[in-house]
Design an enzyme around this catalytic site. Structure first.
Site, PDB file in Angstrom:
ATOM      1  N   CYS A   3      -3.033 -46.788  16.253  1.00 29.30           N
ATOM      2  CA  CYS A   3      -4.246 -46.046  15.931  1.00 29.30           C
ATOM      3  C   CYS A   3      -4.931 -45.519  17.199  1.00 29.30           C
ATOM      4  O   CYS A   3      -4.470 -44.537  17.764  1.00 29.30           O
ATOM      5  CB  CYS A   3      -5.185 -46.891  15.075  1.00 29.30           C
TER       6      CYS A   3
ATOM      7  N   HIS B 259      -1.747 -48.587  10.812  1.00 28.43           N
ATOM      8  CA  HIS B 259      -2.078 -49.955  11.228  1.00 28.43           C
ATOM      9  C   HIS B 259      -1.034 -50.961  10.733  1.00 28.43           C
ATOM     10  O   HIS B 259      -1.269 -51.683   9.749  1.00 28.43           O
ATOM     11  CB  HIS B 259      -3.456 -50.348  10.695  1.00 28.43           C
TER      12      HIS B 259
ATOM     13  N   GLU C 108      -0.289 -53.829  11.860  1.00 26.25           N
ATOM     14  CA  GLU C 108      -0.769 -55.218  11.913  1.00 26.25           C
ATOM     15  C   GLU C 108      -1.447 -55.615  10.606  1.00 26.25           C
ATOM     16  O   GLU C 108      -1.450 -56.796  10.235  1.00 26.25           O
ATOM     17  CB  GLU C 108      -1.687 -55.426  13.129  1.00 26.25           C
TER      18      GLU C 108
END
Length: 228
Positions: A99, A202, A204
């Site tokens: 990001c 994203h 994660e």
């Protein structure tokens, strides 16, 4: 021996969102080492660098005026991450940008950003921001023969989305390797380096989503392997 992965964070290391990054590195065999704006931009002792998400980059770094939609700008973080990435690039250290991270990578090499997609992109776009504090979702189209395509094993895949800015002009050395159907850059890489990949989404957080977990896991596995 497990690789040591530098993870850029805000000064609030206990932040729940930031803990997603350290957990992802640990789950895939790396040892996280947190780097905050209080630290020097040094890659000494690191086997890989993870540039994380967060607030907007100060537009002075890409020669644009301040846009009224900018939020959570941290000049201290900019001052840390831009030279930190440049040092990693020069040393051919594996780098994974997420990001804000992909934006830092491009800006550090002379690229520019759309400061507000809805206002500045001259065409109708998908929803790229969060809605009611939940990530949006869309598909990305991945370039054949790219590192991302090799890692994911697909030309089209679904990802999450939570950003109002995006890469515009690419930084030197980078090529676009994924876009959405509206043309927004979703991944870029430097093919001259061992592992230098930035994604606008994203992964994660995708690790917590059953339908998105496989894609995210493959990315972290590949990054940690490159750093080993």
């Amino acid at each position: 021996m497990s690789p040591i992965i530098g993870i850029t964070l805000t000064d609030n290391i206990a932040d729940t969102g930031m803990n997603n990054y350290t957990r992802a590195v640990e789950q895939h065999g790396g040892i996280p080492r947190c780097i905050t704006p209080d630290d020097e931009p040094s890659i000494a002792g690191l086997d890989g660098l993870l540039l994380t998400g967060g607030g907007d980059i100060h537009p002075d770094y890409f020669n644009q005026p301040w846009h009224p939609s900018l939020r959570y700008v941290s000049e201290e973080r900019d001052e840390l991450e831009i030279p930190l990435f440049q040092n990693a690039l020069a040393a051919d250290l594996p780098v994974f940008g997420i990001c804000r991270g992909i934006q830092i990578m491009s800006v550090a090499m002379g690229g520019s950003l759309y400061q507000d997609i809805e206002e500045e992109v001259p065409r109708e776009t998908l929803c790229h921001t969060q809605v009611a504090y939940r990530d949006s979702r869309h598909e990305i189209e991945i370039a054949e023969g790219s590192l991302l395509c090799e890692v994911i094993g697909a030309r089209v895949d679904a990802v999450n989305s939570a950003h109002h800015q995006a890469v515009d002009a690419l930084g030197e050395g980078f090529v676009v390797t994924a876009r959405t159907e509206d043309g927004i850059v979703e991944a870029m890489e430097n093919p001259s380096k061992r592992f230098m990949l930035g994604v606008q989404y994203h992964p994660e957080r995708m690790l917590n989503e059953p339908n998105l977990r496989e894609h995210a896991g493959k990315l972290f596995e590949a990054f940690i392997k490159a750093a080993s």
